[in-house]
Design a protein around this motif. Sequence first.
Motif, short mmCIF file in Angstrom:
data_model
loop_
_atom_site.label_atom_id
_atom_site.label_comp_id
_atom_site.label_asym_id
_atom_site.label_seq_id
_atom_site.Cartn_x
_atom_site.Cartn_y
_atom_site.Cartn_z
N ASP A 115 7.76 2.39 15.64
CA ASP A 115 6.35 1.76 15.44
C ASP A 115 6.43 0.65 13.99
O ASP A 115 5.86 -0.22 14.05
N GLU A 116 7.26 1.28 13.28
CA GLU A 116 7.37 0.63 11.98
C GLU A 116 8.12 -0.67 11.92
O GLU A 116 7.88 -1.76 11.36
N LEU A 117 9.25 -0.60 12.95
CA LEU A 117 10.02 -1.65 13.10
C LEU A 117 9.20 -2.73 13.92
O LEU A 117 9.10 -4.00 13.53
N LEU A 118 8.35 -2.64 14.78
CA LEU A 118 7.39 -3.49 15.55
C LEU A 118 6.26 -3.99 14.74
O LEU A 118 5.92 -5.05 14.83
N LYS A 119 5.81 -3.11 13.88
CA LYS A 119 4.60 -3.71 12.87
C LYS A 119 5.01 -4.29 11.87
O LYS A 119 4.45 -5.30 11.46
N LEU A 166 0.84 -1.24 -0.12
CA LEU A 166 0.09 -0.01 0.04
C LEU A 166 1.00 1.37 -0.01
O LEU A 166 0.52 2.22 -0.30
N ASN A 167 2.05 1.03 0.13
CA ASN A 167 3.01 2.15 0.23
C ASN A 167 3.60 2.37 -1.05
O ASN A 167 3.80 1.77 -1.84
N ASN A 186 12.48 0.65 -4.03
CA ASN A 186 11.85 1.01 -5.46
C ASN A 186 12.08 2.40 -5.63
O ASN A 186 11.83 2.78 -6.73
N VAL A 187 13.10 3.12 -4.72
CA VAL A 187 13.43 4.46 -5.17
C VAL A 187 15.04 4.17 -5.15
O VAL A 187 15.90 4.01 -4.22
N GLN A 228 10.74 -3.77 7.16
CA GLN A 228 10.51 -3.12 5.99
C GLN A 228 9.55 -1.71 6.35
O GLN A 228 9.10 -1.72 7.52
N SER A 229 9.60 -0.65 5.44
CA SER A 229 8.79 0.38 5.94
C SER A 229 8.28 1.07 4.27
O SER A 229 8.85 0.56 3.52
N GLY A 230 7.72 2.18 4.44
CA GLY A 230 7.32 2.85 3.37
C GLY A 230 7.02 4.28 3.56
O GLY A 230 6.65 4.52 4.48
N GLY A 231 6.51 4.95 2.43
CA GLY A 231 5.73 6.30 2.60
C GLY A 231 5.58 7.02 1.21
O GLY A 231 5.59 6.16 0.29
N ARG A 232 5.28 8.13 1.44
CA ARG A 232 5.13 8.70 -0.01
C ARG A 232 6.11 9.58 -0.50
O ARG A 232 6.25 9.92 -1.78
#
Length: 169
Positions: free
Chosen positions: A83-87, A11-12, A128-129, A95-99
């Motif tokens: 929060d990202e590391l835990l989830k 979804l990111n 993907n960047v 993994q993580s992501g954003g706009r």
Amino acid sequence: MIFDILLRNRLNFKCITGDVQKAFLQIKVDPKDRGALRLLWYENLDSRTFLQYRFTRPSPYIQGATLQKHVNQYAEKYPTTTDELLKNTYADDVQSGGRQKEELLKFKEEAIKIMEKGGSQLHKWHSNVPNVEALLSASGNALASTLQSCLCKDTRSALTVKTGSRLDS
């Protein structure tokens, strides 16, 4: 749990993944607790004789609990990253992501700091960047040395699911 992590990642708009280097080798089970972590293995089924093994390294559950306890210590200093590391950590994959590219770079820098304080290195960064993979950490260590292998083949694995970074951008 893995389905949720993969779905959140998809979804990111922009994504980043990394790996905790030798995660299972960095944690040892205390010798007094090894008796609780036994595996019985039949040596001979006919005679019903078995071998007894005691684990010296953690199970994925113990490794995850150890990682969770370590990361929780930094919740006030790095709330978004913890929060990202835990989830979004599964076994030794983060993994993580954003706009925005800056969100990925912030996550990468803070995650490296958090994990280094626990004696772990994050490596095998993918995104993907394209230029996010190649950047160095603030300490000057090249933790994204996988760029060359990514130039040779465009298929990557995120939690064992193959992705094509050029197709996802």
